[in-house]
Design a protein around this motif. Structure first.
Motif, PDB file in Angstrom:
ATOM      1  N   VAL A   1       0.842  -1.199   0.000  1.00  0.00           N
ATOM      2  CA  VAL A   1       0.000   0.000   0.000  1.00  0.00           C
ATOM      3  C   VAL A   1       0.878   1.251   0.000  1.00  0.00           C
ATOM      4  N   LEU A   2       1.895   1.261   0.853  1.00  0.00           N
ATOM      5  CA  LEU A   2       2.796   2.412   0.924  1.00  0.00           C
ATOM      6  C   LEU A   2       3.572   2.588  -0.380  1.00  0.00           C
ATOM      7  N   ALA A   3       4.025   1.482  -0.962  1.00  0.00           N
ATOM      8  CA  ALA A   3       4.755   1.558  -2.233  1.00  0.00           C
ATOM      9  C   ALA A   3       3.867   2.157  -3.316  1.00  0.00           C
ATOM     10  N   SER A   4       2.588   1.760  -3.320  1.00  0.00           N
ATOM     11  CA  SER A   4       1.646   2.293  -4.299  1.00  0.00           C
ATOM     12  C   SER A   4       1.402   3.785  -4.078  1.00  0.00           C
ATOM     13  N   ILE A   5       1.340   4.198  -2.824  1.00  0.00           N
ATOM     14  CA  ILE A   5       1.143   5.613  -2.509  1.00  0.00           C
ATOM     15  C   ILE A   5       2.322   6.442  -3.015  1.00  0.00           C
ATOM     16  N   VAL A   6       3.538   5.955  -2.796  1.00  0.00           N
ATOM     17  CA  VAL A   6       4.731   6.679  -3.263  1.00  0.00           C
ATOM     18  C   VAL A   6       4.696   6.838  -4.774  1.00  0.00           C
ATOM     19  N   ASP A   7       4.369   5.766  -5.478  1.00  0.00           N
ATOM     20  CA  ASP A   7       4.314   5.830  -6.933  1.00  0.00           C
ATOM     21  C   ASP A   7       3.229   6.803  -7.391  1.00  0.00           C
ATOM     22  N   GLY A   8       2.092   6.791  -6.691  1.00  0.00           N
ATOM     23  CA  GLY A   8       1.012   7.708  -7.042  1.00  0.00           C
ATOM     24  C   GLY A   8       1.379   9.160  -6.799  1.00  0.00           C
ATOM     25  N   LEU A   9       2.060   9.418  -5.692  1.00  0.00           N
ATOM     26  CA  LEU A   9       2.512  10.783  -5.417  1.00  0.00           C
ATOM     27  C   LEU A   9       3.493  11.254  -6.480  1.00  0.00           C
ATOM     28  N   TRP A  10       4.356  10.348  -6.922  1.00  0.00           N
ATOM     29  CA  TRP A  10       5.325  10.706  -7.953  1.00  0.00           C
ATOM     30  C   TRP A  10       4.660  11.007  -9.287  1.00  0.00           C
ATOM     31  N   ALA A  11       3.527  10.356  -9.560  1.00  0.00           N
ATOM     32  CA  ALA A  11       2.812  10.643 -10.812  1.00  0.00           C
ATOM     33  C   ALA A  11       2.445  12.121 -10.871  1.00  0.00           C
ATOM     34  N   GLY A  12       2.085  12.692  -9.707  1.00  0.00           N
ATOM     35  CA  GLY A  12       1.755  14.112  -9.665  1.00  0.00           C
ATOM     36  C   GLY A  12       2.955  15.008  -9.893  1.00  0.00           C
ATOM     37  N   MET A  13       4.151  14.477  -9.636  1.00  0.00           N
ATOM     38  CA  MET A  13       5.363  15.272  -9.818  1.00  0.00           C
ATOM     39  C   MET A  13       5.720  15.452 -11.300  1.00  0.00           C
TER      40      MET A  13
END
Length: 237
Positions: A152-164
């Protein structure tokens, strides 16, 4: 009803000010500090609003000069939602990724450490060659998320990076000349990896938070200082 993001609200207020005060294409807007004081928000929020208006085609931001009206503006027009603002994303990353780095220091396997180090090694090579290393930067952070042993945390990090990779973040990065920050960011990454490799969760947390706060600070220090010598903007903004 969908809640309007803060930068959208401020961008709409600036757009109304342009229309209500009859500013024409080529006219310069008041300075960033003036707008921030009148709107009661931080300068980073003003900067996000300006970037949103620039992307929408309403403003032109000229390096070292200021923000200028680019076209006639319809005061009733809506500022499109470009997703979370860059500073909103970074605040989330500071809160979340610090704890992820701490968990990675506790739970990373030897294979996890190898993946993180591989991303770091590739980043070193790109930075040395003055090549954009953003994709490797993302890989480094996602690998740390995976090393925390929580999908779940790994997915959150990847999702946050998509916004970057959003247009707003890209434009703001250009304003702040973030390409010149890569060497400093690499040093931050070295510190993060060293703490994780040493199995020190407190140092890993601190190193990650310090790195992301450095990014936040660089973005807040745009190379386009909007003129601060203009008269204070009307309270109708």
């Amino acid at each position: 009803m969908k809640t309007q993001r803060r930068y959208q609200e401020i961008a709409a207020r600036i757009s109304r000010y342009i229309a209500e005060n009859g500013l024409q294409p080529g006219d310069r807007l008041p300075g960033e500090i003036d707008l921030a004081k009148v709107c009661g928000v931080s300068r980073p929020t003003i900067r996000e609003a300006m970037v949103a208006l620039e992307i929408a085609g309403e403003l032109e931001i000229r390096s070292g000069s200021g923000a200028y009206v680019r076209k006639n503006v319809n005061p009733m027009s809506l500022v499109l939602d470009s997703g979370p603002g860059p500073f909103e994303l970074l605040r989330a990353r500071i809160l979340i990724e610090g704890e992820i780095a701490a968990d990675a220091a506790l739970y990373a396997s030897a294979a996890d450490l190898e993946r993180v180090e591989l991303a770091l090694r590739e980043m070193r090579e790109l930075v040395a060659g003055k090549i954009n290393a953003q994709a490797n930067d993302r890989a480094f952070h996602v690998a740390i998320g995976e090393a925390a042993k929580n999908s779940v945390l790994a997915s959150i990090v990847d999702g946050l990076w998509a916004g970057m990779f959003s247009p707003m973040y890209h434009r703001l990065s250009q304003r702040a000349r973030m390409e010149g920050y890569q060497a400093e960011a690499l040093r931050d990454h070295e510190d993060i990896f060293a703490a994780i490799q040493a199995r020190n969760p407190n140092d890993a947390r601190k190193a990650m938070r310090r790195h992301l706060q450095n990014v936040e600070q660089h973005l807040a220090e745009s190379d386009v200082p909007l003129s601060e010598e203009l008269d204070a903007v009307d309270a109708s903004v």
